[in-house]
Design a protein around this motif. Structure first.
Motif, mmCIF file in Angstrom:
data_model
loop_
_atom_site.group_PDB
_atom_site.id
_atom_site.type_symbol
_atom_site.label_atom_id
_atom_site.label_comp_id
_atom_site.label_asym_id
_atom_site.label_seq_id
_atom_site.Cartn_x
_atom_site.Cartn_y
_atom_site.Cartn_z
ATOM 1 N N LEU A 128 0.780 -1.171 0.036
ATOM 2 C CA LEU A 128 -0.121 -0.003 0.007
ATOM 3 C C LEU A 128 0.933 1.154 -0.039
ATOM 4 O O LEU A 128 1.831 1.266 0.534
ATOM 5 N N THR A 129 0.485 2.292 -0.774
ATOM 6 C CA THR A 129 1.184 3.624 -0.763
ATOM 7 C C THR A 129 0.136 4.656 -0.741
ATOM 8 O O THR A 129 -0.914 4.869 -1.260
ATOM 9 N N ASP A 130 0.757 6.007 -0.124
ATOM 10 C CA ASP A 130 0.131 6.837 -0.149
ATOM 11 C C ASP A 130 0.438 8.134 -1.038
ATOM 12 O O ASP A 130 0.078 9.189 -1.221
ATOM 13 N N GLY A 131 1.435 7.670 -2.013
ATOM 14 C CA GLY A 131 2.224 8.690 -2.848
ATOM 15 C C GLY A 131 3.554 9.111 -2.140
ATOM 16 O O GLY A 131 4.333 9.431 -2.852
ATOM 17 N N GLN A 132 3.857 8.849 -0.891
ATOM 18 C CA GLN A 132 5.025 9.208 -0.227
ATOM 19 C C GLN A 132 5.715 8.086 0.571
ATOM 20 O O GLN A 132 6.968 7.989 0.327
ATOM 21 N N VAL A 133 4.818 7.230 1.113
ATOM 22 C CA VAL A 133 5.569 6.169 1.873
ATOM 23 C C VAL A 133 4.709 4.933 1.253
ATOM 24 O O VAL A 133 3.366 4.680 1.218
ATOM 25 N N THR A 134 5.517 3.909 1.015
ATOM 26 C CA THR A 134 5.132 2.506 0.539
ATOM 27 C C THR A 134 5.533 1.304 1.585
ATOM 28 O O THR A 134 6.506 1.218 2.014
ATOM 29 N N ARG A 135 4.385 0.617 1.858
ATOM 30 C CA ARG A 135 4.496 -0.162 3.038
ATOM 31 C C ARG A 135 4.226 -1.729 2.172
ATOM 32 O O ARG A 135 2.964 -1.863 1.680
ATOM 33 N N LEU A 136 5.154 -2.639 2.642
ATOM 34 C CA LEU A 136 4.939 -3.973 2.137
ATOM 35 C C LEU A 136 4.420 -5.139 3.413
ATOM 36 O O LEU A 136 5.335 -5.181 4.257
ATOM 37 N N TYR A 137 3.266 -5.441 3.476
ATOM 38 C CA TYR A 137 2.879 -6.175 4.400
ATOM 39 C C TYR A 137 3.083 -7.669 4.128
ATOM 40 O O TYR A 137 2.492 -8.073 2.997
ATOM 41 N N TYR A 138 3.396 -8.477 5.045
ATOM 42 C CA TYR A 138 3.499 -9.980 4.652
ATOM 43 C C TYR A 138 2.903 -11.002 5.718
ATOM 44 O O TYR A 138 2.629 -10.288 6.959
ATOM 45 N N LYS A 139 2.640 -12.231 5.203
ATOM 46 C CA LYS A 139 1.870 -13.251 6.240
ATOM 47 C C LYS A 139 2.445 -14.401 5.679
ATOM 48 O O LYS A 139 2.440 -14.917 4.566
ATOM 49 N N ILE A 140 3.055 -14.970 6.831
ATOM 50 C CA ILE A 140 3.861 -16.212 6.714
ATOM 51 C C ILE A 140 2.964 -17.315 7.435
ATOM 52 O O ILE A 140 2.812 -17.425 8.533
ATOM 53 N N THR A 141 2.764 -18.760 6.501
ATOM 54 C CA THR A 141 1.934 -19.646 7.138
ATOM 55 C C THR A 141 2.697 -20.930 7.018
ATOM 56 O O THR A 141 3.223 -20.937 5.873
ATOM 57 N N ASN A 142 3.052 -21.793 8.115
ATOM 58 C CA ASN A 142 3.802 -22.944 7.986
ATOM 59 C C ASN A 142 2.628 -24.000 8.197
ATOM 60 O O ASN A 142 2.099 -24.311 8.998
ATOM 61 N N ALA A 143 2.202 -24.681 7.220
ATOM 62 C CA ALA A 143 1.397 -25.720 7.085
ATOM 63 C C ALA A 143 2.228 -27.232 7.214
ATOM 64 O O ALA A 143 1.470 -28.068 7.281
ATOM 65 N N GLY A 144 3.468 -27.107 7.345
ATOM 66 C CA GLY A 144 4.393 -28.424 7.500
ATOM 67 C C GLY A 144 4.509 -28.820 9.068
ATOM 68 O O GLY A 144 3.666 -28.186 9.972
ATOM 69 N N THR A 145 5.204 -29.803 9.030
ATOM 70 C CA THR A 145 5.505 -30.439 10.470
ATOM 71 C C THR A 145 6.626 -29.849 11.332
ATOM 72 O O THR A 145 6.733 -30.176 12.380
ATOM 73 N N LEU A 146 7.447 -29.112 10.423
ATOM 74 C CA LEU A 146 8.946 -28.790 11.016
ATOM 75 C C LEU A 146 8.873 -27.315 11.349
ATOM 76 O O LEU A 146 8.490 -26.556 10.599
ATOM 77 N N PRO A 147 9.498 -26.705 12.666
ATOM 78 C CA PRO A 147 9.521 -25.271 12.598
ATOM 79 C C PRO A 147 10.837 -24.622 11.789
ATOM 80 O O PRO A 147 11.736 -25.439 11.417
ATOM 81 N N VAL A 148 10.564 -23.535 11.373
ATOM 82 C CA VAL A 148 11.529 -22.899 10.230
ATOM 83 C C VAL A 148 11.763 -21.558 10.712
ATOM 84 O O VAL A 148 11.018 -20.830 11.615
ATOM 85 N N VAL B 135 7.100 -13.719 -5.940
ATOM 86 C CA VAL B 135 5.539 -13.464 -5.965
ATOM 87 C C VAL B 135 5.557 -12.008 -6.521
ATOM 88 O O VAL B 135 6.494 -11.175 -6.111
ATOM 89 N N ARG B 136 4.743 -11.765 -7.660
ATOM 90 C CA ARG B 136 4.510 -10.494 -8.010
ATOM 91 C C ARG B 136 3.439 -9.806 -7.190
ATOM 92 O O ARG B 136 2.350 -10.148 -6.996
ATOM 93 N N VAL B 137 3.623 -8.544 -6.785
ATOM 94 C CA VAL B 137 2.698 -7.844 -5.818
ATOM 95 C C VAL B 137 2.698 -6.666 -6.477
ATOM 96 O O VAL B 137 3.566 -5.468 -6.671
ATOM 97 N N THR B 138 1.386 -6.220 -6.668
ATOM 98 C CA THR B 138 0.860 -4.924 -7.200
ATOM 99 C C THR B 138 0.603 -3.882 -6.112
ATOM 100 O O THR B 138 0.046 -4.140 -5.222
ATOM 101 N N VAL B 139 1.356 -2.698 -6.375
ATOM 102 C CA VAL B 139 1.175 -1.588 -5.210
ATOM 103 C C VAL B 139 -0.016 -1.007 -5.324
ATOM 104 O O VAL B 139 -0.439 -0.377 -6.254
ATOM 105 N N GLU B 140 -1.005 -0.972 -4.229
ATOM 106 C CA GLU B 140 -2.269 -0.177 -4.245
ATOM 107 C C GLU B 140 -2.284 1.079 -3.676
ATOM 108 O O GLU B 140 -1.483 1.315 -2.707
ATOM 109 N N GLN B 141 -3.114 2.044 -4.334
ATOM 110 C CA GLN B 141 -2.881 3.388 -3.864
ATOM 111 C C GLN B 141 -3.933 3.584 -2.821
ATOM 112 O O GLN B 141 -5.064 2.962 -2.931
ATOM 113 N N LEU B 142 -3.593 4.321 -1.740
ATOM 114 C CA LEU B 142 -4.566 4.700 -0.839
ATOM 115 C C LEU B 142 -5.145 6.036 -1.123
ATOM 116 O O LEU B 142 -4.646 7.168 -1.577
ATOM 117 N N ASN B 143 -6.528 6.086 -0.917
ATOM 118 C CA ASN B 143 -7.203 7.443 -1.256
ATOM 119 C C ASN B 143 -7.405 8.372 -0.151
ATOM 120 O O ASN B 143 -7.310 7.781 1.063
#
Length: 307
Positions: free
Chosen positions: A215-235, A299-307
């Motif tokens: 997300l960006t407001d035209g001055q600052v862009t923030r990239l949010y992430y979400k990590i999910t571990n569906a396996g059996t071992l910690p990483v 992963v390709r990420v499209t930057v969204e504009q905040l109104n």
């Protein structure tokens, strides 16, 4: 208002936990010192009930290499050799703590309390069979077995009236009196048993999922992430390993150093990008607890504009 709603939806907290508490031996020193077996803490965890002002000292069987927890800044660590000193800056919450030595990972669970503390608590992790054998003293490299004492030759009596004995006969008698070493048959060589080595299991990259939103407001862009571990071992994930690019690398400010993602859990976070791109390419790989790299998919990420 829109930013507040987005942050609330994207950054929900998640607590990390490891299976079951490890058994401990009876307390020593009026409930100040607790003893644990090293083998127990490799598959289960010890609970550290930390009140405000408490100090906990962990004594490991080997020098400490690294310490990892799920949230930076809540717990304070100081390590020196095989000891770790722990204090808390918060008064509530439950956080896993991984203490890593050169060859092992030991699990603890820090449970914070607002009750008045100020005590000193000592944890002693007793070495397992492997650690004890490695630490056993060895004999000096130059030490040799003492040689057996040499038998003294008998003194031949002198004949008073008889003529003197020929010199050759005297030498033969002395040679017969000299002890001769016994010859023992050599023991047949026995081949050393071959112990099969089982490779440590590695996380499945296909069961690790990283999702992004920018997300960006035209001055600052923030990239949010979400990590999910569906396996059996910690990483382990480190923001040092996150790669963001457009036509070239996009610099960003990192907030966390290392994050532990256990089986079935999800963690959230964000990084602040320098610039206002419109399209991003993000790649992020993990690391197993044994240090093996686990590749991540781009992963390709499209930057969204905040109104």
């Amino acid at each position: 208002m829109l930013r507040t709603l987005l942050l609330t939806a994207l950054l929900s907290a998640s607590a990390l936990a490891v299976a079951t508490p490890a058994p401990k031996t009876p307390d020593l020193g009026a409930n100040i010192t607790l003893n644990y077996k090293a083998d127990d803490l490799k598959s289960a965890y010890a609970i550290l009930n930390i009140a405000a002002g408490d100090i906990w000292v962990l004594n490991l069987p080997d020098d400490v290499v690294d310490i990892v927890t799920s949230k930076d800044g809540v717990l304070q660590f100081q390590k020196r050799g095989n000891r770790v000193v722990i204090g808390a800056t918060a008064s509530s919450g439950s956080y896993p703590v991984l203490v890593m030595t050169q060859d092992s990972v030991f699990f603890f669970q820090a449970r914070l309390s607002a009750s008045r503390g100020g005590g000193l608590h000592n944890i002693v992790v007793q070495a397992g069979e492997g650690e004890a054998a490695a630490a056993a003293p060895k004999p000096p490299s130059g030490a040799t077995a003492a040689a057996p004492a040499r038998l003294a030759l008998p003194t031949l009596p002198k004949a008073s009236a008889a003529p003197s004995m020929p010199a050759a006969q005297v030498a033969a008698l002395q040679s017969a009196a000299q002890p001769r070493p016994q010859q023992t048959p050599a023991a047949p060589a026995v081949p050393a048993p071959t112990v099969p080595v089982k490779a440590a299991p590695q996380p499945d990259a296909g069961l690790l999922r990283v999702e992004y939103r920018a997300l960006t407001d035209g001055q600052v862009t923030r990239l949010y992430y979400k990590i999910t571990n569906a396996g059996t071992l910690p990483v382990l994930y480190s923001e040092q390993g996150l790669r963001v690019s457009t036509n070239g690398a996009v610099p960003y400010e990192r907030n966390k150093t290392k994050m532990l993602v256990v089986s079935g859990k999800t963690v959230y976070g964000e990084v602040l990008l320098r610039g206002v791109p419109t399209l991003l390419n993000a790649t992020w790989g993990a690391t197993s607890l044994t240090g093996q790299a686990v590749a991540g998919s781009p992963v390709r990420v499209t930057v969204e504009q905040l109104n």
